[in-house]
Design an enzyme around this catalytic site. Structure first.
Site, PDB file in Angstrom:
ATOM      1  N   HIS A 316      34.953  33.722  41.280  1.00 45.18           N
ATOM      2  CA  HIS A 316      33.927  32.857  40.676  1.00 45.18           C
ATOM      3  C   HIS A 316      33.191  33.648  39.603  1.00 45.18           C
ATOM      4  CE1 HIS A 316      30.531  30.077  40.356  1.00 45.18           C
ATOM      5  NE2 HIS A 316      31.296  29.208  40.966  1.00 45.18           N
ATOM      6  N   ASP A 374      36.393  25.559  46.323  1.00 46.30           N
ATOM      7  CA  ASP A 374      37.651  24.803  46.267  1.00 46.30           C
ATOM      8  C   ASP A 374      38.675  25.249  47.289  1.00 46.30           C
ATOM      9  OD1 ASP A 374      37.001  24.875  42.833  1.00 46.30           O
ATOM     10  OD2 ASP A 374      37.072  23.049  44.040  1.00 46.30           O
TER      11      ASP A 374
HETATM   12  C1  SDX Z   1      34.671  26.078  40.282  1.00 50.80           C
HETATM   13  O1  SDX Z   1      31.123  27.716  37.281  1.00 50.80           O
HETATM   14  C2  SDX Z   1      31.019  27.105  38.411  1.00 50.80           C
HETATM   15  O2  SDX Z   1      30.001  27.118  39.022  1.00 50.80           O
HETATM   16  C3  SDX Z   1      32.305  26.376  38.880  1.00 50.80           C
HETATM   17  C4  SDX Z   1      32.212  25.737  40.251  1.00 50.80           C
HETATM   18  C5  SDX Z   1      31.245  24.570  40.236  1.00 50.80           C
HETATM   19  O3  SDX Z   1      30.781  24.199  41.323  1.00 50.80           O
HETATM   20  O4  SDX Z   1      31.061  23.964  39.135  1.00 50.80           O
HETATM   21  O5  SDX Z   1      31.794  26.684  41.215  1.00 50.80           O
HETATM   22  C6  SDX Z   1      33.565  25.162  40.665  1.00 50.80           C
HETATM   23  O6  SDX Z   1      35.224  25.935  39.200  1.00 50.80           O
HETATM   24  C7  SDX Z   1      35.064  27.175  41.231  1.00 50.80           C
HETATM   25  C8  SDX Z   1      36.186  28.104  40.649  1.00 50.80           C
HETATM   26  C9  SDX Z   1      37.520  27.386  40.874  1.00 50.80           C
HETATM   27  N1  SDX Z   1      38.612  28.088  40.191  1.00 50.80           N
HETATM   28  C10 SDX Z   1      39.548  28.794  40.876  1.00 50.80           C
HETATM   29  O7  SDX Z   1      39.541  28.949  42.100  1.00 50.80           O
HETATM   30  C11 SDX Z   1      40.680  29.319  40.015  1.00 50.80           C
HETATM   31  C12 SDX Z   1      40.965  30.777  40.391  1.00 50.80           C
HETATM   32  N2  SDX Z   1      39.807  31.572  40.009  1.00 50.80           N
HETATM   33  C13 SDX Z   1      39.895  32.272  38.730  1.00 50.80           C
HETATM   34  O8  SDX Z   1      40.582  31.575  37.738  1.00 50.80           O
HETATM   35  C14 SDX Z   1      38.576  32.931  38.327  1.00 50.80           C
HETATM   36  O9  SDX Z   1      38.083  33.555  39.435  1.00 50.80           O
HETATM   37  C15 SDX Z   1      37.471  32.087  37.727  1.00 50.80           C
HETATM   38  C16 SDX Z   1      37.938  31.283  36.556  1.00 50.80           C
HETATM   39  C17 SDX Z   1      36.900  31.165  38.746  1.00 50.80           C
HETATM   40  C18 SDX Z   1      36.382  33.043  37.261  1.00 50.80           C
HETATM   41  O10 SDX Z   1      36.934  33.803  36.259  1.00 50.80           O
HETATM   42  P1  SDX Z   1      36.025  34.855  35.424  1.00 50.80           P
HETATM   43  O11 SDX Z   1      34.608  34.807  35.837  1.00 50.80           O
HETATM   44  O12 SDX Z   1      36.315  34.658  33.986  1.00 50.80           O
HETATM   45  O13 SDX Z   1      36.529  36.206  35.980  1.00 50.80           O
HETATM   46  P2  SDX Z   1      37.667  37.035  35.312  1.00 50.80           P
HETATM   47  O14 SDX Z   1      38.790  36.137  34.928  1.00 50.80           O
HETATM   48  O15 SDX Z   1      37.044  37.885  34.260  1.00 50.80           O
HETATM   49  O16 SDX Z   1      38.166  37.920  36.541  1.00 50.80           O
HETATM   50  C19 SDX Z   1      37.631  39.207  36.764  1.00 50.80           C
HETATM   51  C20 SDX Z   1      38.812  39.980  37.357  1.00 50.80           C
HETATM   52  C21 SDX Z   1      40.052  39.947  36.452  1.00 50.80           C
HETATM   53  O17 SDX Z   1      40.815  41.130  36.756  1.00 50.80           O
HETATM   54  P3  SDX Z   1      40.645  42.430  35.756  1.00 50.80           P
HETATM   55  O18 SDX Z   1      40.929  41.937  34.362  1.00 50.80           O
HETATM   56  O19 SDX Z   1      39.188  42.865  35.958  1.00 50.80           O
HETATM   57  O20 SDX Z   1      41.651  43.402  36.281  1.00 50.80           O
HETATM   58  O21 SDX Z   1      39.223  39.357  38.591  1.00 50.80           O
HETATM   59  C22 SDX Z   1      40.559  38.878  38.450  1.00 50.80           C
HETATM   60  C23 SDX Z   1      40.844  38.777  36.964  1.00 50.80           C
HETATM   61  O22 SDX Z   1      42.244  38.914  36.720  1.00 50.80           O
HETATM   62  N3  SDX Z   1      40.592  37.560  39.111  1.00 50.80           N
HETATM   63  C24 SDX Z   1      41.565  37.129  39.895  1.00 50.80           C
HETATM   64  C25 SDX Z   1      41.156  35.871  40.344  1.00 50.80           C
HETATM   65  N4  SDX Z   1      39.954  35.556  39.819  1.00 50.80           N
HETATM   66  C26 SDX Z   1      39.609  36.616  39.042  1.00 50.80           C
HETATM   67  N5  SDX Z   1      42.762  37.687  40.257  1.00 50.80           N
HETATM   68  C27 SDX Z   1      43.530  36.952  41.085  1.00 50.80           C
HETATM   69  N6  SDX Z   1      43.201  35.738  41.572  1.00 50.80           N
HETATM   70  C28 SDX Z   1      42.023  35.170  41.220  1.00 50.80           C
HETATM   71  N7  SDX Z   1      41.683  33.958  41.692  1.00 50.80           N
END
Ligand code: SDX
Length: 440
Positions: A316, A374
């Protein structure tokens, strides 16, 4: 809107120094009621001739808001100051909707009137019935919702004047009241079943289950345990600060677009798998993983930078701790599966094992990746008989409350103006047209 904090804290500032030319700028630090202060950068471009750069707005506050507060480090979520755990335990969706929309919990009289107003706006104009018939039966329900909700502007002209507080209220009530009808009609249409009509004697969540699963052929009895679970799930999805879809609604609203168009834009943004589409993606992921034996393979893929696969339902932007909604969702999952005699549901078993492995893996621990709202919702919805493609539509149904409240707050904030971000230009410097016969 002057926040409580602005009236009592002495003026603190941040001084920026542009080392390329020695120019300095002192910027006010604005405190909130709780949480991080904000540096008011509004004079920045005029005074220093530079922009900020913050793709994804990881460090940027787009507005003042009094609706929802998230402390991501400690897993705290407040709606108008009330913890989500207390609202999920003691309140109901329409009472939480009243709180989010109006800022206070309703009195008994206020609640009765609000519930009555919403109940009596739940039917759709009968002409809208024909809109559904233009879609293929297998159209994604989010596509149907985008279309039908946007088209509602063509039917409810008398509540599209955004400068009239009464019309803003009516439009908000209509959208909140009609979403269960829109969502259920998209589902019925996909089945080829006749549309069901709202029953005013039922509660909001009971009515939604009735709309989804009743048929004209026999009396449908709503299961009170499932209705309570659905109501709690709607509470958990009602609002969440300045997430992508809410920011979309605010940006669309800042141009003066009508409320139906703004909510349709929010639905479109929520559809993305990185946002509200994640609940559908979680079920697809669990189904693809299939067995506990394959969990390590997928954990490895989630960590592999060359693999676009991410663990859906994990991570998140704000929560670097357990999403408080996920814990309540997990508890609700057990309640629903127990009620339905599915406590050994293989999907839940797989999800719990996946969560356990991920939460003990350094990659997820270092990046503070925890289950989000989710991760469990899809398991509950599937157990209730709701098809995977409908999951995000249920998220949109609930989030309509937050979108309306945030849209209204934006319109009534004297600081707000049309949203128009700038950029760092990395394209070609000025050059001149080359006639076709002189190009290489
Ligand atoms: C919702 O904003 C809100 O409040 C949204 C929400 C709401 O109520 O409105 O809470 C609802 O959208 C919840 C999130 C649902 N999405 C997912 O579950 C999809 C999977 N999650 C990821 O896509 C991700 O965690 C996000 C999009 C939710 C957040 O991404 P960020 O904040 O841009 O974080 P990031 O991509 O910069 O990740 C930081 C690190 C990265 O690795 P490094 O580059 O540091 O090595 O964490 C890794 C990412 O690759 N990472 C993950 C991951 N989520 C982040 N690696 C594997 N699996 C994951 N799910």
């Amino acid at each position: 809107m002057t926040t409580k904090a602005e009236t009592k804290t002495p003026r603190e500032t941040v001084t920026l120094i542009d080392n390329s030319n020695g120019r300095t700028l002192e910027l006010p630090l604005l405190p909130g009621t709780v949480g991080p202060k904000v540096m008011d950068i509004r004079p920045l471009y005029n005074d220093l001739g530079i922009f900020t750069y913050d793709p994804g707005y990881t460090s940027t506050g787009s507005c003042k808001s009094a609706i929802t507060y998230i402390d991501g480090d400690n897993g705290i979520l407040l709606h108008r100051g009330y913890p989500i755990e207390e609202l999920a335990e003691h309140s109901d969706f329409l009472e939480v909707a009243y709180l989010i929309l109006k800022g206070e919990l309703p009195t008994a009289v206020q609640k009765t009137k609000f519930v009555g107003d919403i109940t009596r706006h739940s039917m759709l104009n009968e002409q809208i019935n024909f809109f559904f018939r233009g879609f293929r039966r297998d159209a994604h329900p989010m596509a149907v919702m985008c279309g039908v909700v946007g088209a509602m502007a063509a039917f409810y002209h008398d509540s599209t004047n955004i400068h009239d507080p009464h019309q803003r209220m009516i439009a908000g009530y209509r959208l909140i009241a009609k979403m269960p009808t829109v969502v259920s009609w998209a589902y019925k249409y996909s089945l080829g079943q006749p549309f069901m009509y709202p029953r005013n004697a039922l509660s909001y969540s009971e009515n939604f289950l009735h709309l989804m699963f009743a048929t004209p052929c026999e009396e449908y009895k709503v299961n009170p345990v499932l209705a309570r679970a659905m109501d709690r799930i709607l509470i958990l999805h009602a609002d969440h600060e300045q997430n992508a879809s809410t920011s979309t609604v605010r940006l669309a609203g800042s141009s003066g677009a009508n409320p139906f168009a703004c909510i349709s834009a929010g639905i479109a943004s929520l559809w993305g798998p990185a946002h509200g589409g994640a609940n559908e993606a979680v079920l697809q992921m669990l189904t693809e993983i299939g067995t506990k034996a394959r969990i390590p393979e997928y954990i490895g893929r989630a960590k592999d930078k060359n693999d676009p696969f991410r663990l859906m339902g994990f991570g998140h932007r704000v929560y670097k701790h357990y999403d408080p909604r996920a814990k309540i969702m997990q508890r609700t999952c057990h309640e629903v599966l127990d009620e339905l005699g599915m406590k050994d549901d293989p999907l839940l078993d797989l999800a719990l094992e996946l969560e356990h492995i991920a939460l003990n893996d350094d990659y997820f621990i270092e990046r503070k990746l925890f289950p989000n709202v989710d991760f469990y919702s899809g398991i509950i919805f599937q157990a209730m008989g709701i098809p995977t493609q409908m999951f995000t539509s249920l998220f949109a149904l609930a989030r309509t409350v937050g979108w309306i409240a945030q849209w209204h707050e934006m319109l009534t904030d004297p600081d707000q103006k049309i949203g128009r971000p700038r950029q760092l230009y990395v394209g070609e410097p000025m050059r001149h047209y080359v006639p076709l016969d002189r190009r290489g």
